[in-house]
Design a protein around this motif. Structure first.
Motif, PDB file in Angstrom:
ATOM      1  N   ALA A 168       0.859  -1.183   0.000  1.00  0.00           N
ATOM      2  CA  ALA A 168       0.000   0.000   0.000  1.00  0.00           C
ATOM      3  C   ALA A 168       0.896   1.233   0.000  1.00  0.00           C
ATOM      4  O   ALA A 168       1.912   1.273   0.701  1.00  0.00           O
ATOM      5  CB  ALA A 168      -0.915   0.009   1.213  1.00  0.00           C
ATOM      6  N   GLU A 184      -5.741   1.192   5.858  1.00  0.00           N
ATOM      7  CA  GLU A 184      -4.888   0.017   6.016  1.00  0.00           C
ATOM      8  C   GLU A 184      -5.718  -1.240   6.264  1.00  0.00           C
ATOM      9  O   GLU A 184      -5.349  -2.336   5.823  1.00  0.00           O
ATOM     10  CB  GLU A 184      -3.901   0.234   7.157  1.00  0.00           C
ATOM     11  N   CYS A 198       3.320  -1.055   3.974  1.00  0.00           N
ATOM     12  CA  CYS A 198       2.677   0.234   3.763  1.00  0.00           C
ATOM     13  C   CYS A 198       3.740   1.327   3.709  1.00  0.00           C
ATOM     14  O   CYS A 198       4.531   1.471   4.636  1.00  0.00           O
ATOM     15  CB  CYS A 198       1.682   0.543   4.886  1.00  0.00           C
TER      16      CYS A 198
END
Length: 218
Positions: A168, A184, A198
């Motif tokens: 991400a 998330e 992330c």
């Protein structure tokens, strides 16, 4: 780091809440409006179009210090631009999938246009698309048919699941850490055992560093 043009416009807006972009002038009235404009400039340079009725349309343009980092992350996951007219067998490799998020729809539009121009088939989910199309895009992503999905942070806060993703990328943060946490959660469910990475991209010397500290304290 921001691009030179980005930094020039950011500094102008930070100095007096007004910046001249090409032939047009963009102003922010009020603290919150100024903060919002500064966040947009930190993410990507802006282009202003003034219509006959005096209204302004502000679009992100493909000049962003974050864009090369996004392309590098995609490259590391086997998602790379296609050179030439045809798609070569070496254009992409692997099966890792990436979700890219921003709170600004114009920045999502800019990245969507740029990636597709580079031959990277990316899809986007924003508040403008219908529920039917959103459901179909989620299905295609979860089935591995889409390797890059772009979405606004607000769209990422609704009940959608994109936990087939391996990575991400958050292009900008809101003031509320819950927004990022909800995003998330769309990507990584507790029931999934695979690792999700992330990335938070922040422009140096901008309001994004202040937001990072504020969100961290919250």
């Amino acid at each position: 780091e921001m691009t030179p043009k980005q930094k020039e416009q950011y500094d102008a807006m930070a100095a007096d809440a007004e910046v001249r972009i090409e032939e047009e002038s963009l102003s922010a009235t009020g603290i919150l409006a100024e903060y919002m404009r500064l966040k947009q400039f930190a993410g990507a340079r802006q282009r202003v179009t003034r219509f006959a009725d005096g209204s302004l349309m502000v679009n992100a343009v493909k000049e962003s210090g974050k864009l090369p980092h996004v392309m590098q992350i995609l490259e590391e996951r086997g998602i790379r631009p296609v050179k030439g007219n045809g798609k070569s067998e070496e254009a992409e490799e692997g099966d890792q999938q990436v979700v890219i998020a921003s709170q600004f729809s114009n920045i999502i539009d800019m990245y969507h246009e740029y990636l597709n121009e580079q031959g990277i088939a990316a899809e986007k989910i924003t508040g403008d698309i219908s529920q039917k199309k959103r459901t179909e895009l989620v299905r295609r992503f979860q089935a591995g048919e889409v390797r890059v999905m772009l979405l606004t942070t607000t769209a990422g806060g609704v009940a959608i699941t994109l936990d087939n993703a391996d990575t991400a990328i958050i292009l900008d943060e809101t003031w509320d850490p819950d927004d990022q946490e909800q995003f998330e959660d769309r990507i990584h469910r507790m029931s999934r055992i695979h690792q999700v990475t992330c990335y938070y991209l922040r422009s140096r010397g901008t309001i994004e560093e202040y937001i990072m500290g504020l969100v961290g304290r919250k």
